[in-house]
Every structure is written in C-alpha cells, then in structure tokens.
Design a protein around this motif. Structure first.
Motif, short mmCIF file in Angstrom:
data_model
loop_
_atom_site.label_atom_id
_atom_site.label_comp_id
_atom_site.label_asym_id
_atom_site.label_seq_id
_atom_site.Cartn_x
_atom_site.Cartn_y
_atom_site.Cartn_z
N GLY A 25 0.79 -1.23 0.00
CA GLY A 25 0.00 0.00 0.00
C GLY A 25 0.81 1.27 0.00
N VAL A 26 1.90 1.34 0.82
CA VAL A 26 2.72 2.54 0.92
C VAL A 26 4.17 2.14 0.70
CG1 VAL A 26 3.47 4.42 2.44
CG2 VAL A 26 1.11 3.59 2.57
N ASP A 27 4.83 2.79 -0.25
CA ASP A 27 6.23 2.46 -0.51
C ASP A 27 7.11 3.09 0.56
OD1 ASP A 27 5.70 1.01 -2.75
OD2 ASP A 27 6.02 2.67 -4.15
N LEU A 28 8.07 2.34 1.04
CA LEU A 28 9.01 2.82 2.05
C LEU A 28 10.37 2.23 1.76
CD1 LEU A 28 9.63 4.35 4.67
CD2 LEU A 28 8.98 2.28 5.93
N HIS A 29 11.33 3.09 1.41
CA HIS A 29 12.69 2.62 1.09
C HIS A 29 13.52 2.62 2.36
CE1 HIS A 29 16.47 2.04 -1.00
NE2 HIS A 29 16.96 3.06 -0.31
N LEU A 30 13.97 1.44 2.78
CA LEU A 30 14.84 1.29 3.94
C LEU A 30 15.99 0.37 3.56
CD1 LEU A 30 12.24 0.76 6.82
CD2 LEU A 30 13.62 2.80 6.41
#
Length: 477
Positions: A25-30
């Motif tokens: 649902g929500v992209d998060l680059h870690l």
C-alpha cells in the motif's frame, strides 16, 4: 525466489512476486543492516531515516503487516520496532490514522535556523497578482473533468512544442473576438507564462538589442539580459511609449511594449504612436513584442484592441492566464508572425519540450464553454468596485493615474521612500515607482504603485484604511 536487502532475506513462493509487489500500500525505502539482528537493523534504519529528514514529520508509514511482508520479516518484529520508536518519540500511533513520523524537536529548530524567511506583510497592496481567492474552482473542476473524460490517450504522451491544438483553436477564436488579434491556430505557441515567451523570443533574436519601456518591470529586463539580449530604454510619457521620437531605441532589433495599459504608469499607447511602432517594424524589419498582461480589464470605456491587429506580420502578441485565472496555472500564449513560428517552436522544444497538456485541455474547455468569459466579466465588476473604493479613499488630495483599466493605480507622492517606510511600519506593502526606472535618479517622478487585485475581499477595506492613514501622516509630515 529470494531477494536480499542488506542482510535481510526475502523469500517468495513461485508465481507470487507480481502479486506481492503490486499490493504493497505505501512504498518505504529502507536499508536495514541485519548484522546485529533483524529488529535492531530495522530499528536503526527507521531511526536514521527520521533523523536525516528522509522521512519528514507527518509521513504515514506502512502497516506493520505490509512492512513485514515487504522486508520478509515477522509482523512481530515490525510491531516491536514501531512500538520502540513511538516510545522514543520518533513516531506517533493513533487508532484509525495509522503510524506517522513525529515532529522531532531538533528538526523544528534546524528548520527554523536553516531556512530563514522574510516576514510576509499583514496587508498587501503590491501590484502584479490578481485576487487568487476568486479563482473559479468549481468551473475549472468541471472543465477539467470534461477534458479528461474526452481526452485521447495520446494527450498523456509527449506533445507538440507549440501546444495542444484544442487550446490553440479555442484561443484563436477568443483572441480574435475579445482582443482583435489575428490568431490562426498554426501561429500560436503555448508557454508556461509571459516570462517564458519573452525568454524564447530573446533567444530566437540571437542576443540583439531590445528596447523596453522606461519605467517598466525590472524583472523583465533581467529576463532579456539572462537570455543573451541587451536592453535599451524606451521613454514613456502621458501618451505611452515614445515611439514617435528619435532615440537609441530605434536601432534595436525588437521593442517590448504594454500598449493597452502601460506598466506601471497605466497610460494607453496613443494611436499615432501605435502607427509609429508598426511603421518602424515594417521599415527596419524589427519585431514589436506586445505584452497584453491585463487587456481584459477595462472599466470606463470599451477595451482597447491589441496592437497586433495592425501589423500581424511584425508583432508578437503575448498573453497569459495569470491575471485572469491565477499565476499558479502557468499557462500563457504567443501569437507570432509566420516567419518566427518554427524558430520559437524549436526553442520551446529545447527548453522544456512542451507545456503540460491537461491544463491546456481544461483551459480550452473553459474558453469553448464561455465560462472563461463569464469569469472575466465577474472579475471586471469586482475589480472596478475595488478601484472605485481606492479612489474614494484617496479623495481629491492624492492624484491617481492609470485608473481606466488594469489591477493597479499609480499614486503621485512627493517622497515615496518616506511613505513606503511608514506603510511598512503599519504592516502594509505597496510598490514603488522608483524600482521601475532603468536608471535611478533624484530627478525621477515619485509615486506608489498600488495594486488592488492582490488582497482578499475581506482584507481590502482594512488595507485601504491603512493606506489612507499613511498618506495622511505623510501629508502632515
């Protein structure tokens, strides 16, 4: 199938990769480092992202289940990480609104220190902008919906540098009908505003001298110089640009004028000088650049027709939606002499390829449905009332010029510096005539350039009250 993210193993079953990546649902680059364990690595990566500002305050994070699936860890691990960072104050969690990045106190202090901003005036009577609170949001939304519903799929691709044919066709009819411009669609180029149009023309003229009205807007002179041209002053008097007088301007390759409502004096170019300009262009092979920045707003008589109609082969007509709708739209247009169309289109292509298309389609719909005309008539009535309020407040004591049209008036004062200083002390911003001369000098006329388009409706009466008080104090001084 196995993916590696800095020590974190992501295992996927056969055929599940497409489904997995499409449903996050929500992209998060870690980039968690699992050297010290998965939880510690993820915790450190999130904490660093918040501290570095890569995750700004208020950013919503993925749900723990989604993040766990994304990173290939257990949901318990991601929940423990979120709980720990909530406890440390880096994140906030509320029922129904998910987990978000908190405002870390050190970030607020750093933002305040690193981005100094000039304090906005409490009341603003500077010229140059319309009342953006009057933007026809409902009409624009209807036009946008209709435009998107009927737009072909190719409208979302790279487009013609001249602009969408729908808008060029709509403007062809409107400009001919409302401004007397001879504007076949094939001679119209859509721009992101007047400034881009002036820049493109300067480049096409290949660095020649450009005569510009004195006084005039200094930023426009900067645009010409920035794009390789040199600037020659063209004096202005009570009949507009002195095109029937000899001077250095006559050797320029182009002349930029505001015939309908000279900026900032507000005078209209006299018919004899209109003829002198077009005669000069024909005799010298020069170009007249007509800036019709507020030609639709005329109050005490019929609008003055565009100069372009007198010599369409020698005048480049530049208009914009910035004053009629709002500067944020970044939509303008040029009606060019035939010999300049290809060169300007090529310069546009190598500048930004083309102006965004969806706004063009919406404006075309607004023009074709006559909603644009209705909005301009409503604005004309509103601005005329504001102008009349300004004149009533000034009374007979102060002379206001250029009041037959436009969104500003030039008010004669004996000492503009003193008046502006008093106005600033009261939280009121006004324009100075002194800022518009090519060369400053003590012998220059003094004046305030008062814009009555900028303030919101509710703030305008107070702005006039403060202006009257400031002028009264200046008179006594």
């Amino acid at each position: 199938m196995r993916h590696e993210i800095r020590g974190v193993s992501l295992v996927r079953g056969p055929g599940s990769a497409d489904e997995f990546w499409s449903c996050v649902g929500v992209d998060l680059h870690l980039e968690p480092d699992a050297t010290d364990g998965r939880r510690a690595g993820l915790e450190r990566a999130l904490r660093d992202a918040v501290r570095d500002g890569r995750l700004s305050p208020g950013t919503r994070l993925p749900a723990t289940r989604r993040l766990a699936a994304d990173l290939g860890v257990s949901r318990g691990t991601t929940k423990a990480v979120y709980d720990q960072l909530v406890a440390e104050g880096y994140l906030t969690a509320r029922q129904g609104s998910g987990t978000r990045v908190a405002q870390v106190p050190s970030q607020a202090v750093a933002a305040a220190d690193d981005t100094p901003r000039a304090r906005a005036p409490r009341l603003d009577l500077r010229p140059g902008s319309p009342d953006v609170g009057a933007f026809p949001a409902a009409a624009w939304l209807r036009a946008l919906r209709r435009a998107i519903a009927t737009a072909p799929s190719r409208a979302y691709d790279y487009g013609d540098p001249r602009g969408r044919i729908e808008l060029r066709t709509a403007l062809s009819g409107y400009l001919g009908r409302a401004r007397g411009v001879i504007a076949p669609p094939e001679r119209i180029v859509i721009t992101s505003g007047y400034v881009q149009g002036l820049a493109l023309l300067t480049r096409v003229l290949d660095g020649g001298a450009v005569a510009m009205e004195d006084p005039g807007l200094p930023f426009h002179r900067d645009v010409v110089r920035h794009n390789g041209g040199s600037v020659v002053p063209l004096p202005v008097d009570e009949r507009g640009a002195c095109a029937d007088h000899a001077g250095d301007w006559a050797d320029a390759s182009a002349v930029v004028v505001t015939p309908a409502h000279q900026y900032p004096t507000g005078v209209t170019l006299h018919p004899r000088r209109r003829r002198a300009l077009t005669d000069w262009a024909r005799a010298r092979g020069g170009l007249v650049v007509e800036d019709d920045y507020d030609g639709e707003f005329r109050y005490d008589r019929q609008p003055v027709g565009a100069l372009q109609g007198m010599a369409p082969g020698h005048v480049a007509y530049l208009g914009t939606a910035s004053k009629t709708l709002g500067p944020a739209l970044r939509l303008g247009w040029m009606v060019l002499p035939p010999h300049l169309v290809d060169a300007v289109a090529d310069a546009k292509l190598h500048s930004d390829h083309h102006t965004e298309s969806i706004g063009q389609l919406a404006l075309a719909e607004l023009v074709d449905s006559h909603a644009y005309d209705r909005h301009i008539r409503a604005c004309r009535l509103r601005y005329r009332r504001r102008r009349d309020q300004l004149l009533d407040r000034l009374g007979a004591r102060w002379n206001a010029r250029g009041i037959a049209a436009g969104l500003h008036a030039l008010v004669d004062v004996p000492d503009e510096e003193a008046v502006v200083a008093r106005a600033e002390a009261e939280g009121l911003a006004v324009g100075r005539l002194g800022d518009h001369w090519h060369t400053a000098g003590q012998d220059r006329p003094q004046g305030l350039v008062v814009g009555y388009g900028t303030p919101r409706e509710r703030a305008y009466p107070e702005a006039l009250e403060v202006l009257g008080r400031v002028l009264g104090e200046s008179s006594r001084g």
